[in-house]
Design an enzyme around this catalytic site. Sequence first.
Site, PDB file in Angstrom:
ATOM      1  N   ASN A 171       0.811  -1.201   0.000  1.00 14.05           N
ATOM      2  CA  ASN A 171       0.000   0.000   0.000  1.00 14.05           C
ATOM      3  C   ASN A 171       0.852   1.262   0.000  1.00 14.05           C
ATOM      4  O   ASN A 171       1.054   1.888  -1.044  1.00 14.05           O
ATOM      5  CB  ASN A 171      -0.949  -0.027   1.202  1.00 14.05           C
ATOM      6  CG  ASN A 171      -2.006   1.063   1.115  1.00 14.05           C
ATOM      7  OD1 ASN A 171      -1.853   2.038   0.414  1.00 14.05           O
ATOM      8  ND2 ASN A 171      -3.087   0.882   1.841  1.00 14.05           N
ATOM      9  N   ASP A 172       1.402   1.603   1.153  1.00 17.93           N
ATOM     10  CA  ASP A 172       2.110   2.881   1.264  1.00 17.93           C
ATOM     11  C   ASP A 172       3.297   2.999   0.300  1.00 17.93           C
ATOM     12  O   ASP A 172       3.576   4.081  -0.210  1.00 17.93           O
ATOM     13  CB  ASP A 172       2.588   3.089   2.706  1.00 17.93           C
ATOM     14  CG  ASP A 172       1.410   3.167   3.669  1.00 17.93           C
ATOM     15  OD1 ASP A 172       0.343   3.653   3.238  1.00 17.93           O
ATOM     16  OD2 ASP A 172       1.552   2.719   4.814  1.00 17.93           O
ATOM     17  N   VAL A 173       3.946   1.883   0.005  1.00 18.51           N
ATOM     18  CA  VAL A 173       5.120   1.937  -0.868  1.00 18.51           C
ATOM     19  C   VAL A 173       4.751   2.184  -2.330  1.00 18.51           C
ATOM     20  O   VAL A 173       5.619   2.292  -3.194  1.00 18.51           O
ATOM     21  CB  VAL A 173       5.979   0.650  -0.772  1.00 18.51           C
ATOM     22  CG1 VAL A 173       6.478   0.461   0.648  1.00 18.51           C
ATOM     23  CG2 VAL A 173       5.207  -0.561  -1.246  1.00 18.51           C
ATOM     24  N   THR A 174       3.435   2.249  -2.598  1.00 16.71           N
ATOM     25  CA  THR A 174       3.006   2.518  -3.973  1.00 16.71           C
ATOM     26  C   THR A 174       2.267   3.843  -4.082  1.00 16.71           C
ATOM     27  O   THR A 174       1.761   4.185  -5.142  1.00 16.71           O
ATOM     28  CB  THR A 174       2.037   1.421  -4.465  1.00 16.71           C
ATOM     29  OG1 THR A 174       0.879   1.427  -3.625  1.00 16.71           O
ATOM     30  CG2 THR A 174       2.677   0.048  -4.417  1.00 16.71           C
ATOM     31  N   ALA A 225       0.492   3.173   7.365  1.00 15.64           N
ATOM     32  CA  ALA A 225       0.704   4.555   7.771  1.00 15.64           C
ATOM     33  C   ALA A 225      -0.607   5.287   8.034  1.00 15.64           C
ATOM     34  O   ALA A 225      -0.608   6.428   8.478  1.00 15.64           O
ATOM     35  CB  ALA A 225       1.506   5.306   6.709  1.00 15.64           C
TER      36      ALA A 225
END
Lengths: 121, 464
Positions: free
Chosen positions: B390-393, B431
């Site tokens: 999720n957050d890394v994209t 996050a």
Amino acid sequence: MIEMNISSLTLNLLADVTPPTQEASSGDPVTTLLMGLTVFLLAVFVGFELITKVPPTLHTPLMSGSNAISGITIIGAIICAGRADNVAAILGFLAVVFATVNVVGGFAVTNRMLQMFKKKK
Amino acid sequence: MNIDHLVQILYLVASGLLIFGLKRLGSPKTAPQGNMLGGLGMLFAILAVCIQEANSDESNWVLVGVGIVVGSVIGIIAAQKVQMTGMPQMVALFNGLGGGASAFVAASEFKYDGTDTSAMTMVPLFLSMMIGALTFTGSLIAFGKLQGIVTSKPVSYPLQKTINLVLFLSTVSAGLLMVNDPSATHWFIVLTALSLVLGVLAVIPIGGADMPVVISLLNSYSGIAASATGFVLRNDALIIAGSLVGASGIILTQIMCKAMNRSLANVLFGGFGSDDSGGAAGPAGPQGNYKSAGPEEVAMILDTASLVIIVPGYGMAVAQAQHQVRELDKALQERGAEVLYAIHPVAGRMPGHMNVLLAEADVPYEQLQEMDVINPSFPRADVAIVLGANDVTNPAARTDKASPIYGMPILDVDKARTVMVLKRSMNPGFAGIENELFFKENTLMVFGDAKDSVSKINSALKEL
């Protein structure tokens, strides 16, 4: 007088319904209508079954392609443009222009969109 | 051979080609061929009607010829000039012209003295006029909304639904009065005027974001209008092709609604289709609408891909989906696709988490690529599959200075042609922030447990 009118009306109705003997049943308007409705019903069922799962990337191209097919009304337009009545023919001419834009533009635009589905090798 | 029979046979061939073409248009792999078949079917139909005309006592080749040339030139130029992003409104415009053509055919037949004036002809003539005319103005409004000529916000006023209902009933009444007295030109004019207004008022309350669904529905209408002209002119090819588009258009409209997580009634009467739909539109999140897709639809897209990048994250670890992912990887490679894995340094809950899991599933080490190596490859990827990451994209890390993750290096998955996000729900990630990736135009959400979803995609791929 009134009676006579009614009887002639009945005769007219009968004439409408009973096919002339020398012609096959295809000339009878009620039979034509029933045949048309049969074709309509079957085509509707085919249409319902034709498309089941469509990935969202294909929604717009599919809509565009079937929209081009709905330009089939060009057949009616060509018939109308040939009418002897001037007003009817002009209305038919406008129909031909509209329907041709729909058909030609529709297939061309769909083709452009579908280029992205061709597998790159 | 009898000329009439030849014409009928050509119509039959045309109908068959149109049905088969439409069928093929429904899957990415066969769609280009389907479009060709449809065009071929149309050519056969036009050939048939020309032979029919050549053998009739009434024909006017000048009008027909000029009409076709003018229409073709306009159509080709419009189709070439339009930007890819402007496609939906172009389709709306074409569709409106198709509806308008059916209305003109109805008007021409109404004027023509040779037309049968019994109810058997006048009822379809009335329907063809009404549906054709409202498709014409409705499509023009849809075009205007997407093009920015007409406001894309839903236009509402008091008693809107009541007014529309009254207008609809008045239009039908005018039509029935015309059927009852076919010599009364005034009822025909009233019918035409009311139908044109109805098209405008029916589309104006719907927001710009919902226009694709509206265009699809209007496309179905223009098919029904063409089918009605088939009853007027006693032409089976018109009836078949028209009702085919009418019926399949309704199915496509439903599919589109489902993908947007809306009901058709909600789209048509809800008035929520604005971009700032708030909470009222149900599943639409704070950042707008997202699209969802099922395993079969996802499999169809994967089937035509040549580069697929898989982006594993914590979700894959939790679901223990690595073996299913490896199976998908193999299936795609068998189809000639290249499959790579994009490993973000902090994917999962510990460094190297993904490498361990994928190694366990026997994914060759060469297919695993670090973030900096793989990022330049995303723009040429056909599909990026985000598996519980999720957050890394989140593209906000690149663009949104206000975002708490601004500046964090991310995987550029949003640059792939299609992004598939396999996720349990729309809930934010670790996050706790919304991921704008989910609301992008090229993103498809596939909801469910990662392991379960991937297995379903695998079986759907086998059935293709």
